[in-house]
Design a protein around this motif. Structure first.
Motif, short mmCIF file in Angstrom:
data_model
loop_
_atom_site.label_atom_id
_atom_site.label_comp_id
_atom_site.label_asym_id
_atom_site.label_seq_id
_atom_site.Cartn_x
_atom_site.Cartn_y
_atom_site.Cartn_z
N TRP A 110 0.87 -1.18 0.00
CA TRP A 110 0.00 0.00 0.00
C TRP A 110 0.90 1.23 0.00
N ASP A 111 1.39 1.57 -1.17
CA ASP A 111 2.46 2.58 -1.30
C ASP A 111 2.08 3.55 -2.40
N TYR A 112 1.33 4.60 -2.06
CA TYR A 112 0.84 5.56 -3.04
C TYR A 112 1.58 6.89 -2.92
N GLU A 113 1.61 7.62 -4.02
CA GLU A 113 2.12 8.99 -3.96
C GLU A 113 1.16 9.82 -3.09
N SER A 114 1.73 10.66 -2.25
CA SER A 114 0.93 11.42 -1.29
C SER A 114 0.94 12.90 -1.64
N TYR A 115 -0.19 13.53 -1.43
CA TYR A 115 -0.32 14.98 -1.63
C TYR A 115 -0.86 15.59 -0.35
N VAL A 116 -0.13 16.57 0.18
CA VAL A 116 -0.49 17.19 1.45
C VAL A 116 -0.37 18.71 1.27
N TRP A 117 -1.49 19.41 1.40
CA TRP A 117 -1.48 20.86 1.21
C TRP A 117 -2.54 21.50 2.10
N MET A 118 -2.54 22.82 2.16
CA MET A 118 -3.53 23.54 2.95
C MET A 118 -4.17 24.64 2.12
N VAL A 119 -5.46 24.80 2.30
CA VAL A 119 -6.21 25.86 1.64
C VAL A 119 -6.83 26.76 2.71
N ASP A 120 -7.06 28.02 2.34
CA ASP A 120 -7.78 28.91 3.24
C ASP A 120 -9.27 28.83 2.93
N GLY A 121 -10.07 29.61 3.67
CA GLY A 121 -11.52 29.58 3.52
C GLY A 121 -12.03 30.23 2.26
N LYS A 122 -11.12 30.71 1.40
CA LYS A 122 -11.49 31.20 0.08
C LYS A 122 -11.10 30.19 -1.00
N GLY A 123 -10.50 29.09 -0.57
CA GLY A 123 -10.15 28.03 -1.50
C GLY A 123 -8.75 28.13 -2.08
N ASP A 124 -7.96 29.13 -1.65
CA ASP A 124 -6.61 29.31 -2.19
C ASP A 124 -5.58 28.46 -1.44
N ILE A 125 -4.64 27.91 -2.17
CA ILE A 125 -3.56 27.12 -1.58
C ILE A 125 -2.58 28.05 -0.89
N ARG A 126 -2.27 27.77 0.40
CA ARG A 126 -1.36 28.61 1.17
C ARG A 126 -0.17 27.85 1.76
N TRP A 127 -0.10 26.55 1.50
CA TRP A 127 1.00 25.74 2.04
C TRP A 127 0.93 24.37 1.39
#
Length: 608
Positions: A187-204
């Motif tokens: 069970w070895d998948y590529e991982s995506y980890v990010w954060m969005v704000d409450g307007k939907g924009d990626i910030r991290w």
């Protein structure tokens, strides 16, 4: 000595580009001036190499106190503001900047005291475009777009961590543990980890290729179980390792699991005692038939802050690993993240599950060494020093005490025998009257009615105690009820399936359970998530935070044929009601949603 370039000239330069501070020759001892910008030091992008949308404004040797940072909103965006404790300034050697927009010249306002003198200034910092692993073919973009489908200004400044996975990329490899046999490392998948704000924009986002290496056995596996600690750090696991980093990307620890355990996935959390609970498996388990196996997702281990083993719960010795009624009802096309379109809608038979027929490893089957349990969350209850488990492949929520005794089971009574049968909770209605769920116990009155009615959870995720609502022997539990195998069967038509966010009250004294809230049934197949997802109480807003992470995946064949799209839904739902105060939908993605969680930025930068 040559004069330095004036601060007025430096102020007009882009910090992400050429910082043209002058240098003096300084003779044989080398330069004796400091390469800085504005009133303090240089700006370093991605200072810890794993979080590209962060920066550090170095202190340049000055004592900086009373620091405040605001990353200004771009058009139609939202400011991110936070205070930085004096200890965090010392920790990072300057002012940490968090929440930069990618591929954008960010305006960052900072205020601070420099050696006691108040300073306010603004920087312009370019953050690069998102750079993550892509497939090269069949992919239009790396991360999905977030669109607001129910807006509410009070949620605009919220930050949500998103954790998705992809099995289609060339570095999503498969590996088998060969000694003894079994395990779940494939069970070895590529991982995506990010954060969005409450307007939907990626910030991290997390630069996951700094953690994953398909050629390194200890750097394989899904990055999962993200949680925020009491002092604002991020913790998670990845197959054979556990991690703790702060939001700037500074490594606090990265450790291999103790040798008795393998194959972390799904869940890691910090307890109120400062220990860590991880869902793992046994690296070498001797069955009653004498066979040695690596087990699959059926062990809980508790570790202290130094990674030492405090305790373990071998769930295959506590529950019945041969209870097969729910395993026989599972849709074999979507057994958690092992999505197989060729088996969509099919169920297993007893021979498929039995020891003489079923292969070892990450396959649905009975007995230790197979995926009989698929525990996907473990939650600590400090009230009685116990743990609450979501046992997905048994469609059961189970509470187990420190002495390894089952306290209660929230599940259909079907298939439980012996002492375990006495631990199954009895459902009651709002008036305390017993609910008759029939001879099998799997189909309660009104369980498929649009008007509500008691139902159990089926192939559920995230069984969490709601501490703020629990009192005495009345324990509130929030769960994401995925809904596969509902009523111990597959429906006549696939589009009859649905998922729910649900809350129960367990009366531990009287051994009863009451369903007090549900959401999602009326949204039907569009909102149905056959796998993954989360329901968790959010005390900040008195809401139920819900992420239906694989909405759109319900018709597995259509999805694999490119005729359906993953469209996860994230909601904040007013507690105890059907009122969705905020909803965000994710589109244009070929990744599989796992979980999401709200992140407290101030906790990350204000703690000591």
């Amino acid at each position: 000595m040559k004069k330095l370039v004036s601060s007025a000239v430096v102020a007009g330069l882009l910090v992400g580009g050429f910082a043209m501070s002058a240098l003096a020759a300084g003779g044989g001892s080398g330069p004796n001036t400091y390469r800085g910008v504005r009133q303090i030091g240089a700006v370093v992008m991605n200072p810890y190499k794993v979080a590209p949308l962060t920066a550090l404004i170095r202190s340049a040797g000055y004592t900086l106190t009373d620091v405040k940072v605001t990353v200004k909103a771009k058009k139609d965006g939202v400011d991110i503001s936070y205070n930085v404790s004096n200890q965090k300034v010392l920790q990072h050697g300057g002012i940490p900047v968090w929440g930069l927009y990618p591929d954008y010249v960010n305006e960052v306002a900072v205020s601070y005291k420099k050696n006691g003198e108040a300073v306010s200034e603004t920087y312009k910092i370019y953050a690069p475009a998102i750079g993550l692993y892509g497939s090269g073919t069949g992919q239009k973009q790396i991360l999905p777009d977030a669109t607001i489908t129910k807006d509410n200004p009070k949620y605009h400044k919220n930050i949500y961590l998103m954790n998705h996975l992809s099995s289609i990329l060339p570095n999503a490899a498969q590996v088998t543990w060969n000694n003894p046999v079994g395990g779940a490392l494939e069970w070895d998948y590529e991982s995506y980890v990010w954060m969005v704000d409450g307007k939907g924009d990626i910030r991290w986002y997390l630069k996951t290729d700094e953690f994953r290496d398909p050629n390194h056995i200890m750097k394989k596996g899904n990055m999962m179980g993200f949680d925020q600690t009491a002092d604002g750090d991020l913790i998670w696991g990845q197959s054979q390792v556990m991690n703790r980093y702060d939001l700037m990307g500074r490594k606090i620890f990265q450790r291999e699991l103790p040798k008795s355990y393998i194959d972390f996935s799904h869940h890691m959390e910090e307890t109120s005692k400062g220990t860590f609970l991880l869902r793992v498996a046994s690296s070498d388990y001797k069955r009653k038939d004498g066979k040695n196996v690596r087990t699959v997702r059926d062990v809980i281990v508790e570790l202290d802050t130094n990674g030492n083993v405090v305790d373990e719960w071998k769930i295959m010795d506590i529950l019945d690993p041969y209870r097969d009624v729910n395993l026989l009802a599972l849709d074999q096309g979507a057994v958690c993240l092992n999505v197989d379109a060729t088996k969509a809608g099919q169920t297993a038979n007893k021979e498929d599950l039995e020891d003489d027929h079923a292969p070892w490893g990450d396959v649905a089957g009975v007995g230790a060494g197979r995926n009989w349990a698929h525990i996907n969350s473990v939650n600590y209850d400090a009230n009685d020093d116990s743990i609450i488990l979501s046992v997905r492949n048994q469609s059961a929520i189970v509470k187990i005490t420190r002495d390894k005794k089952v306290k209660w089971i929230l599940a259909s009574k079907e298939g439980w025998t012996g002492d375990l049968a006495t631990k199954v909770l009895k459902p009651i209605d709002a008036n305390g009257k017993a609910i008759d769920c029939g001879e099998s116990g799997s189909k309660c009155p009104g369980y498929e009615s649009d008007k509500g009615g008691f139902d159990y959870t089926w192939t559920q995720h995230t069984a969490y105690k709601v501490n703020e609502k629990s009192k005495g022997s009345k324990v509130h539990v929030s769960v994401f009820d995925n809904g596969d195998s509902r009523g111990m069967e597959q429906p006549a038509l696939i589009n009859m399936k649905y998922s729910r966010a649900v809350e129960y009250v367990v009366d531990e004294k009287n051994m009863t359970v009451q369903q007090v809230w549900e959401y999602g049934k009326n949204r039907g197949f569009e909102w149905y998530s056959p796998i993954t997802s989360v329901t968790e109480y959010n005390p900040k807003f008195d809401t139920m935070f819900v992420y239906s992470a694989t909405a759109g995946l319900g018709d597995v064949k259509a999805f694999r044929a490119g005729k359906a799209a993953l469209t996860p839904f994230l909601e904040e739902i007013k507690y105890g009601t059907q009122e969705v105060e905020f909803e965000m939908k994710f589109i244009n993605s070929n990744t599989i949603g796992y979980r999401a969680l709200p992140i407290d930025i101030n906790k990350a930068f204000n703690s000591k």
